[in-house]
Design a protein around this motif. Structure first.
Motif, PDB file in Angstrom:
ATOM      1  N   PRO A 114      24.524  47.023  33.762  1.00 56.04           N
ATOM      2  CA  PRO A 114      23.650  47.284  34.927  1.00 56.04           C
ATOM      3  C   PRO A 114      22.353  46.240  35.051  1.00 56.04           C
ATOM      4  O   PRO A 114      22.195  46.029  36.395  1.00 56.04           O
ATOM      5  CB  PRO A 114      22.848  48.594  34.592  1.00 56.04           C
ATOM      6  CG  PRO A 114      23.935  49.243  33.513  1.00 56.04           C
ATOM      7  CD  PRO A 114      24.658  47.924  33.048  1.00 56.04           C
ATOM      8  N   GLY A 115      21.902  45.477  34.094  1.00 59.24           N
ATOM      9  CA  GLY A 115      20.823  44.354  34.415  1.00 59.24           C
ATOM     10  C   GLY A 115      21.442  43.362  35.216  1.00 59.24           C
ATOM     11  O   GLY A 115      20.499  42.755  35.635  1.00 59.24           O
ATOM     12  N   ALA A 116      22.811  43.161  34.967  1.00 59.69           N
ATOM     13  CA  ALA A 116      23.178  42.065  35.806  1.00 59.69           C
ATOM     14  C   ALA A 116      23.759  42.444  37.203  1.00 59.69           C
ATOM     15  O   ALA A 116      23.603  41.843  38.251  1.00 59.69           O
ATOM     16  CB  ALA A 116      24.367  41.341  35.030  1.00 59.69           C
ATOM     17  N   SER A 117      24.449  43.473  37.219  1.00 57.43           N
ATOM     18  CA  SER A 117      25.138  44.252  38.360  1.00 57.43           C
ATOM     19  C   SER A 117      25.579  45.389  38.124  1.00 57.43           C
ATOM     20  O   SER A 117      26.257  45.781  37.143  1.00 57.43           O
ATOM     21  CB  SER A 117      26.086  43.268  39.106  1.00 57.43           C
ATOM     22  OG  SER A 117      26.841  44.162  40.149  1.00 57.43           O
ATOM     23  N   THR A 118      25.313  46.664  38.975  1.00 52.95           N
ATOM     24  CA  THR A 118      25.823  47.860  38.764  1.00 52.95           C
ATOM     25  C   THR A 118      27.332  48.054  39.364  1.00 52.95           C
ATOM     26  O   THR A 118      28.059  49.097  39.098  1.00 52.95           O
ATOM     27  CB  THR A 118      25.068  48.847  39.191  1.00 52.95           C
ATOM     28  OG1 THR A 118      24.749  48.613  40.658  1.00 52.95           O
ATOM     29  CG2 THR A 118      23.654  48.986  38.465  1.00 52.95           C
ATOM     30  N   THR A 119      27.553  47.113  40.163  1.00 48.05           N
ATOM     31  CA  THR A 119      29.181  47.292  40.768  1.00 48.05           C
ATOM     32  C   THR A 119      30.086  46.006  40.673  1.00 48.05           C
ATOM     33  O   THR A 119      30.950  46.063  41.095  1.00 48.05           O
ATOM     34  CB  THR A 119      28.612  47.140  42.370  1.00 48.05           C
ATOM     35  OG1 THR A 119      28.056  46.036  42.792  1.00 48.05           O
ATOM     36  CG2 THR A 119      27.697  48.451  42.761  1.00 48.05           C
ATOM     37  N   ALA A 120      29.765  45.095  39.677  1.00 45.66           N
ATOM     38  CA  ALA A 120      30.516  43.899  39.346  1.00 45.66           C
ATOM     39  C   ALA A 120      30.766  43.996  37.833  1.00 45.66           C
ATOM     40  O   ALA A 120      29.785  44.049  37.304  1.00 45.66           O
ATOM     41  CB  ALA A 120      30.176  42.624  39.975  1.00 45.66           C
ATOM     42  N   ALA A 121      31.882  43.406  37.554  1.00 43.77           N
ATOM     43  CA  ALA A 121      31.916  43.195  36.109  1.00 43.77           C
ATOM     44  C   ALA A 121      31.292  41.705  35.898  1.00 43.77           C
ATOM     45  O   ALA A 121      31.634  40.732  36.636  1.00 43.77           O
ATOM     46  CB  ALA A 121      33.632  42.925  35.589  1.00 43.77           C
ATOM     47  N   VAL A 122      30.726  41.579  34.586  1.00 40.99           N
ATOM     48  CA  VAL A 122      30.107  40.086  34.291  1.00 40.99           C
ATOM     49  C   VAL A 122      31.438  39.438  33.834  1.00 40.99           C
ATOM     50  O   VAL A 122      32.338  39.621  33.644  1.00 40.99           O
ATOM     51  CB  VAL A 122      29.247  40.570  33.300  1.00 40.99           C
ATOM     52  CG1 VAL A 122      28.007  41.526  33.612  1.00 40.99           C
ATOM     53  CG2 VAL A 122      29.596  41.037  31.942  1.00 40.99           C
ATOM     54  N   ARG A 123      30.858  38.126  33.683  1.00 40.73           N
ATOM     55  CA  ARG A 123      32.012  37.320  33.032  1.00 40.73           C
ATOM     56  C   ARG A 123      32.093  37.392  31.631  1.00 40.73           C
ATOM     57  O   ARG A 123      31.099  37.583  30.865  1.00 40.73           O
ATOM     58  CB  ARG A 123      31.483  35.840  33.145  1.00 40.73           C
ATOM     59  CG  ARG A 123      31.229  35.389  34.540  1.00 40.73           C
ATOM     60  CD  ARG A 123      30.816  33.734  34.810  1.00 40.73           C
ATOM     61  NE  ARG A 123      30.309  33.577  36.024  1.00 40.73           N
ATOM     62  CZ  ARG A 123      30.964  33.617  37.356  1.00 40.73           C
ATOM     63  NH1 ARG A 123      32.270  33.932  37.239  1.00 40.73           N
ATOM     64  NH2 ARG A 123      30.322  33.434  38.084  1.00 40.73           N
ATOM     65  N   ALA A 124      33.149  37.812  31.321  1.00 45.36           N
ATOM     66  CA  ALA A 124      33.368  38.209  29.788  1.00 45.36           C
ATOM     67  C   ALA A 124      35.002  37.836  29.503  1.00 45.36           C
ATOM     68  O   ALA A 124      35.856  37.757  30.314  1.00 45.36           O
ATOM     69  CB  ALA A 124      33.464  39.698  29.570  1.00 45.36           C
ATOM     70  N   VAL A 125      35.287  37.464  28.208  1.00 47.07           N
ATOM     71  CA  VAL A 125      36.532  37.082  27.850  1.00 47.07           C
ATOM     72  C   VAL A 125      36.842  37.742  26.473  1.00 47.07           C
ATOM     73  O   VAL A 125      35.995  38.013  25.487  1.00 47.07           O
ATOM     74  CB  VAL A 125      36.590  35.537  27.472  1.00 47.07           C
ATOM     75  CG1 VAL A 125      37.915  35.003  26.836  1.00 47.07           C
ATOM     76  CG2 VAL A 125      36.179  34.661  28.569  1.00 47.07           C
TER      77      VAL A 125
END
Length: 212
Positions: A114-125
């Motif tokens: 949520p601190g980055a975006s509540t509607t988008a997936a962060v960059r994760a691997v």
């Protein structure tokens, strides 16, 4: 919801709609999986990453790795974006991309921050081994693109460690010395001379390396 993805535990199972039809994580048992998320289709940083993954897909295939992309966009958006990437970067996207509209996969894997975006997936691997076990997790902020060479290096390090029962030091790449397990009891502590007889390079009693 708290992420269910934890290192050295079974990766969360899922069934999802993708650009190549429905798939389940279990479909790839026997292969390693690199599951990577991106915030949104038709965005500049994500596009460079997909172009880079596509250009190096054969390197992942050579390591028995299945690439799977993901974002919360729909299949139609993915298909249009993939065609755009192929036109811009000149490399065909041969791996499936999950359309995670309900965010079930993103939530299970802890991709929603949520601190980055509540509607988008962060960059994760997420690196999952051929037995379905979570072996590595790497997170990036929205504005920093991933280094594909580093992801390949992590796969190489994990596969080498599994095959030879060793560890890998900082900045290790294939062909370089690996780390021997440190002694567990006092009687197993070696002198530099004893380590040399075994073919080890002696740094100190708990740090010895060898070539494979």
């Amino acid at each position: 919801m708290t992420s269910l993805a934890r290192l050295n535990e079974p990766a969360p199972e899922f069934e999802a709609l993708t650009t190549q039809g429905k798939l389940k994580l279990g479909d790839f048992r026997g292969k390693w999986v690199v599951l990577f998320s991106h915030p949104a289709d038709f965005t500049p940083v994500c596009s460079t990453e997909f172009g880079s993954f596509a250009s190096r897909a054969e390197e992942f295939e050579a390591r028995n790795v299945q690439l799977i992309g993901l974002s919360v966009d729909g299949v139609q958006a993915h298909l249009a974006w993939i065609r755009d990437i192929e036109n811009v970067f000149g490399h065909k996207v041969t791996f499936p991309v999950i359309a995670d509209l309900d965010m079930k996969v993103s939530t299970a894997y802890g991709m929603i921050h949520p601190g980055a975006s509540t509607t988008a997936a962060v960059r994760a691997v997420f690196v999952i081994d051929d037995k379905g076990i979570m072996r590595a997790m790497i997170y990036y902020p929205m504005n920093v693109g991933r280094n594909i060479s580093e992801i390949l290096r992590v796969v190489d390090a994990l596969q080498t460690s599994d095959k030879h029962g060793v560890s890998t030091p900082a900045d290790w790449t294939p062909g370089e010395n690996v780390v021997v397990a440190p002694p567990a009891i006092a009687d197993a502590v070696e002198t530099p001379e004893q380590a040399k007889e075994k073919g080890y390079e002696y740094k100190t009693w708990y740090l010895r390396t060898k070539s494979l």
